[in-house]
Design an enzyme around this catalytic site. Structure first.
Site, short mmCIF file in Angstrom:
data_model
loop_
_atom_site.label_atom_id
_atom_site.label_comp_id
_atom_site.label_asym_id
_atom_site.label_seq_id
_atom_site.Cartn_x
_atom_site.Cartn_y
_atom_site.Cartn_z
N SER A 68 0.80 -1.24 0.00
CA SER A 68 0.00 0.00 0.00
C SER A 68 0.82 1.28 0.00
O SER A 68 0.27 2.35 -0.24
CB SER A 68 -0.92 0.03 1.21
OG SER A 68 -2.14 -0.56 0.89
N LYS A 71 0.48 3.35 -2.98
CA LYS A 71 -0.70 4.20 -3.20
C LYS A 71 -0.33 5.69 -3.17
O LYS A 71 -1.04 6.52 -3.71
CB LYS A 71 -1.79 3.88 -2.17
CG LYS A 71 -2.36 2.46 -2.35
CD LYS A 71 -3.29 2.08 -1.21
CE LYS A 71 -3.79 0.64 -1.36
NZ LYS A 71 -4.52 0.16 -0.18
N TYR A 194 -3.11 -2.32 -10.57
CA TYR A 194 -3.14 -2.26 -9.10
C TYR A 194 -2.25 -3.34 -8.48
O TYR A 194 -1.43 -3.06 -7.60
CB TYR A 194 -4.59 -2.40 -8.62
CG TYR A 194 -4.70 -2.37 -7.12
CD1 TYR A 194 -4.58 -1.17 -6.41
CD2 TYR A 194 -4.91 -3.54 -6.39
CE1 TYR A 194 -4.66 -1.15 -5.01
CE2 TYR A 194 -4.99 -3.52 -5.00
CZ TYR A 194 -4.87 -2.32 -4.32
OH TYR A 194 -4.93 -2.30 -2.95
N TYR A 246 -4.71 2.89 7.69
CA TYR A 246 -5.97 2.14 7.79
C TYR A 246 -6.75 2.61 9.01
O TYR A 246 -6.72 3.77 9.39
CB TYR A 246 -5.73 0.62 7.84
CG TYR A 246 -4.64 0.11 6.94
CD1 TYR A 246 -4.71 0.34 5.56
CD2 TYR A 246 -3.55 -0.60 7.42
CE1 TYR A 246 -3.73 -0.15 4.72
CE2 TYR A 246 -2.57 -1.09 6.58
CZ TYR A 246 -2.66 -0.85 5.23
OH TYR A 246 -1.70 -1.33 4.41
N VAL A 264 0.97 -3.79 3.76
CA VAL A 264 0.90 -5.10 4.40
C VAL A 264 2.18 -5.94 4.20
O VAL A 264 2.30 -7.02 4.76
CB VAL A 264 -0.35 -5.92 3.99
CG1 VAL A 264 -1.63 -5.26 4.46
CG2 VAL A 264 -0.37 -6.18 2.49
N1 GLU Z 1 -2.11 -5.34 -2.30
C1 GLU Z 1 -2.76 -5.22 -1.02
C2 GLU Z 1 -4.25 -5.39 -1.17
O1 GLU Z 1 -4.83 -4.78 -1.99
C3 GLU Z 1 -2.41 -3.90 -0.44
C4 GLU Z 1 -2.93 -3.76 0.94
C5 GLU Z 1 -2.07 -3.00 1.85
O2 GLU Z 1 -0.85 -2.96 1.80
O3 GLU Z 1 -2.71 -2.41 2.69
O4 GLU Z 1 -4.89 -6.13 -0.49
#
Ligand code: GLU
Length: 310
Positions: A68, A71, A194, A246, A264
């Site tokens: 993430s 992002k 993604y 989060y 994650v």
């Molecule tokens: N590729 C992970 C997902 O979409 C990213 C989630 C993350 O790092 O929070 O579930």
């Protein structure tokens, strides 16, 4: 008069020793099977100052899956690609108070994701770059290379494939968004971009360098090249503070007091405006998906140096 900074080499070693004590209490992400294979014992930390000074400890030069954290890069690219007005009509800027991969809010809020860092929002941001480019992933890689100053930044195909095979929730989110009119490109194309962006592999040192523009009014760590305006930097840091971890973002702000983004894969990047960017990596996560020892390390850093944004 500003206080002299402590000896960072010793400080980082001390923090690593202390933070490592949390290892064993969390869980390595296993919903993407390729991530479950990483040794829980890894720990790395890197600091890059706005003057280009660097301090590292532990596994700071080992690549891991940025997940993430990507992002933030896609958000920067999408803002460059379609502009701020167009993007913020499609994604909100409020904390979600729900899990990063939740579908519930999206249904009740008619396809307008709360923010660009939960998966629903990130998928809309990824759509913005996918719908406007024939090679969105290459464009993204080129942005990451420019920000970090390192050409050898690649995607871990095994992780990307593993996530694609098990990404049912993300596929559900993307289809829901499409049905709600908030995806322009084909669902399949958005998901490929993604999964590939999440599977970019970088080291703590690479990430600390790449995030220096957010600590330095938009300037690249090495060349001083202006990559973003100060207004964009301020806005992105504000989003990191309110939405970067989060559903654990409030507790993180309470404990650490620094804008940050987690993934994650166990990485967290944090920004101390005007001073440094810091990246820490430890694969075991807490129940909300944030690195357990990584959070502890940043808390110790803020406490020992008395550096936070407050
Ligand atoms: N590729 C992970 C997902 O979409 C990213 C989630 C993350 O790092 O929070 O579930």
């Amino acid at each position: 008069m500003s206080r002299p900074l402590p000896d960072f080499d010793t400080l980082l070693d001390d923090i690593a020793a202390e933070a490592r004590k949390s290892i064993g209490r969390g869980k390595v992400a296993d919903y993407i099977p390729a991530l479950a294979r990483i040794s829980p014992d890894k720990f790395g930390m890197a600091i890059c100052g706005v003057d280009g000074s660097e301090y590292v400890t532990g596994d700071a030069d080992e690549r891991f899956s940025i997940q993430s954290i990507s992002k933030v890069f896609t958000l920067i690219l999408a803002l460059q690609t379609i502009g701020s007005n167009a993007l913020w009509r499609r994604v909100g800027r409020e904390p979600s108070g729900t899990a990063f991969n939740s579908l519930v809010q999206l249904e009740s809020e008619q396809g307008l994701p709360r923010n660009p860092f939960i998966n629903a929002g990130a998928i809309v941001v990824t759509d913005a770059i996918t719908a406007h480019s024939v090679s969105p992933v290459l464009q993204l890689l080129s942005l990451v290379r420019r920000f970090s100053g390192k050409e050898q930044i690649y995607i871990d195909d095994v992780v990307a494939r593993s996530e694609a095979e098990h990404g049912h929730r993300n596929a559900a989110i993307a289809h829901l968004l499409k049905s709600q009119g908030n995806l322009k490109a084909r669902v399949e194309d958005v998901l490929v971009t993604y999964y590939r962006q999440c599977a970019i592999a970088m080291t703590c040192r690479d990430l600390a360098r790449a995030f220096v523009p957010l600590a330095n009014g938009g300037k690249q760590w090495e060349s001083g090249e202006k990559l973003m305006t100060p207004l964009r930097v301020k806005r992105i840091n504000s989003l990191l503070l309110t939405c970067g971890l989060y559903d654990g973002v409030g507790n993180f702000a309470f404990r650490v007091g620094i804008p940050a983004k987690s993934g994650v894969g166990g990485g967290i990047v944090a920004i101390i405006p005007g001073k440094f960017s810091i990246c820490v990596w430890s694969p075991e996560l807490d129940e909300l998906g944030n690195s357990l020892a990584g959070t502890r390390a940043l808390e110790l850093f803020a406490r020992k140096t008395k550096l936070s944004i407050f």
